[in-house]
Design a protein around this motif. Structure first.
Motif, short mmCIF file in Angstrom:
data_model
loop_
_atom_site.label_atom_id
_atom_site.label_comp_id
_atom_site.label_asym_id
_atom_site.label_seq_id
_atom_site.Cartn_x
_atom_site.Cartn_y
_atom_site.Cartn_z
N LYS A 22 -81.59 9.43 -41.51
CA LYS A 22 -81.98 8.05 -41.78
C LYS A 22 -82.36 7.34 -40.48
O LYS A 22 -81.70 7.51 -39.45
CB LYS A 22 -80.85 7.30 -42.48
N SER A 23 -83.41 6.55 -40.53
CA SER A 23 -83.81 5.77 -39.37
C SER A 23 -82.92 4.54 -39.24
O SER A 23 -82.53 3.92 -40.24
CB SER A 23 -85.28 5.33 -39.49
N ILE A 24 -82.58 4.19 -38.00
CA ILE A 24 -81.66 3.09 -37.74
C ILE A 24 -82.35 2.03 -36.89
O ILE A 24 -82.82 2.30 -35.78
CB ILE A 24 -80.40 3.58 -36.99
N GLY A 25 -82.41 0.82 -37.42
CA GLY A 25 -82.90 -0.32 -36.66
C GLY A 25 -81.72 -1.09 -36.10
O GLY A 25 -80.74 -1.33 -36.79
N GLU A 47 -88.67 -1.95 -41.41
CA GLU A 47 -89.16 -0.77 -40.70
C GLU A 47 -88.14 0.36 -40.61
O GLU A 47 -88.45 1.42 -40.05
CB GLU A 47 -89.59 -1.17 -39.28
N ASN A 48 -86.93 0.16 -41.17
CA ASN A 48 -85.89 1.19 -41.05
C ASN A 48 -85.10 1.32 -42.35
O ASN A 48 -85.09 0.41 -43.18
CB ASN A 48 -84.93 0.83 -39.91
N GLN A 49 -84.41 2.44 -42.48
CA GLN A 49 -83.58 2.66 -43.67
C GLN A 49 -82.21 2.02 -43.54
O GLN A 49 -81.59 1.67 -44.54
CB GLN A 49 -83.44 4.18 -43.90
N VAL A 50 -81.73 1.88 -42.31
CA VAL A 50 -80.43 1.27 -42.05
C VAL A 50 -80.58 0.28 -40.89
O VAL A 50 -81.33 0.54 -39.94
CB VAL A 50 -79.36 2.33 -41.68
N VAL A 51 -79.88 -0.86 -40.97
CA VAL A 51 -79.94 -1.85 -39.89
C VAL A 51 -78.52 -2.16 -39.41
O VAL A 51 -77.63 -2.42 -40.21
CB VAL A 51 -80.63 -3.14 -40.34
N ILE A 52 -78.35 -2.12 -38.09
CA ILE A 52 -77.08 -2.48 -37.46
C ILE A 52 -77.32 -3.69 -36.56
O ILE A 52 -78.27 -3.72 -35.77
CB ILE A 52 -76.51 -1.31 -36.62
N ILE A 89 -76.52 -4.67 -44.40
CA ILE A 89 -76.48 -4.69 -42.94
C ILE A 89 -75.11 -4.27 -42.44
O ILE A 89 -74.08 -4.66 -43.00
CB ILE A 89 -76.81 -6.11 -42.42
N ILE A 90 -75.10 -3.47 -41.39
CA ILE A 90 -73.85 -3.08 -40.74
C ILE A 90 -73.67 -3.98 -39.51
O ILE A 90 -74.58 -4.11 -38.69
CB ILE A 90 -73.89 -1.60 -40.30
N VAL A 91 -72.51 -4.60 -39.39
CA VAL A 91 -72.22 -5.48 -38.26
C VAL A 91 -71.21 -4.80 -37.34
O VAL A 91 -70.18 -4.30 -37.79
CB VAL A 91 -71.66 -6.83 -38.74
N PHE A 92 -71.53 -4.80 -36.05
CA PHE A 92 -70.62 -4.27 -35.04
C PHE A 92 -70.22 -5.43 -34.14
O PHE A 92 -71.05 -5.98 -33.41
CB PHE A 92 -71.30 -3.16 -34.24
#
Length: 282
Positions: A22-25, A47-52, A89-92
């Motif tokens: 998976k592409s990660i933005g 533009e991506n499959q996953v966003v962090i 959305i994944i939050v770090f």
């Protein structure tokens, strides 16, 4: 929405995503999110499959301790704002120790002179801090693409150089400046402006636009002198610097040359709040 505080938890999650190809933005922020940040997030989603999205007030890029103390920290409202964009959305949101360990210290970088221009002259060590924290985040998150606003254009160029120096395989995406209706570039620091300062601050973009309009017919000295005059007797806005520089190396110029791209850069104090902006000239 998943919110991580530990780097190992994020790395494990990212490892699973890479196994799934998976592409990660990645959108790095210092929180106090506004519509400018959300514009970056929305582009990353497109533009991506996953966003962090990282939310981290990085201590090593502040050379003013009061600015670090006063920088707005609004994690709960930031998460709520992101959830309105997407629940996926994944939050770090780590603490400094999670990023730096026991010693919060910058790596000394050679960005081939980019770090010595404009912001570098007034904020010694700032870009070492930026480079250091982004190296950590890029290593942890392993993104396919990372998104940065052009309001911090010098930072954008330095991040591109960082990726080359560290031999990292990710694409750095520069996104247009997001502005309020008045023209003021959106910034987390805008929350600290008084009503009078907010009303005065659009002068920054207004003068940049005039410089762009006059760039083809007036000299660099004339434009610089004119900018200085606009802020000379302003009780609410104090000019720190104005420079016209080459896009390629960010070195300020005295004379224009054909077939060279230029940008105008400005930094202004509204009381204790420091505002920066820039505009492409050709």
């Amino acid at each position: 929405m998943r919110v991580y505080e530990k780097r190992l938890d994020v790395k494990q999650h990212v490892a699973d995503l890479h196994k799934q190809k998976k592409s990660i933005g990645f959108v790095p922020t210092m929180g106090a999110l506004h519509q400018g940040h959300l514009a970056l997030v929305k582009r990353a989603i497109d533009e991506n499959q996953v966003v962090i999205v990282s939310i981290f007030v990085n201590p090593t890029q502040f050379n003013n301790s009061e600015d670090l103390i006063n920088y707005p920290r609004t994690l709960e409202s930031d998460i709520a704002l992101l959830s309105k964009v997407s629940d996926d959305i994944i939050v770090f949101a780590p603490l400094p120790k999670e990023i730096y360990g026991e010693e919060t210290k910058s790596i000394k970088y050679d960005f081939k002179g980019l770090e010595n221009e404009m912001e570098g002259k007034f904020r010694p060590g700032h870009f070492d801090g930026v480079g250091t924290v982004l190296k950590h985040f890029f290593t942890i998150v392993s993104p396919t693409k990372a998104y940065f606003g052009e309001k911090d254009f010098q930072q954008l160029q330095i991040v591109r150089k960082l990726v080359t120096i560290e031999k990292m395989s990710l694409e750095i995406i520069g996104c247009p400046i997001y502005r309020e209706e008045s023209g003021l570039a959106l910034s987390s620091r805008n929350k600290r402006l008084s009503q009078k300062q907010l009303q005065a601050s659009p002068l920054i973009y207004k003068t940049l636009n005039q410089v762009k309009n006059d760039f083809g017919t007036k000299s660099v000295k004339n434009l610089t002198d004119w900018i200085t005059e606009q802020f000379k007797n302003n009780d609410l806005l104090e000019l720190e610097y104005f420079e016209i520089a080459k896009v390629s190396n960010l070195k300020s110029i005295r004379r224009k040359r054909k077939d060279t791209k230029y940008r105008a850069f400005i930094a202004v104090f509204a009381g204790e709040v420091r505002l920066i902006d820039n505009i492409a000239l050709n």
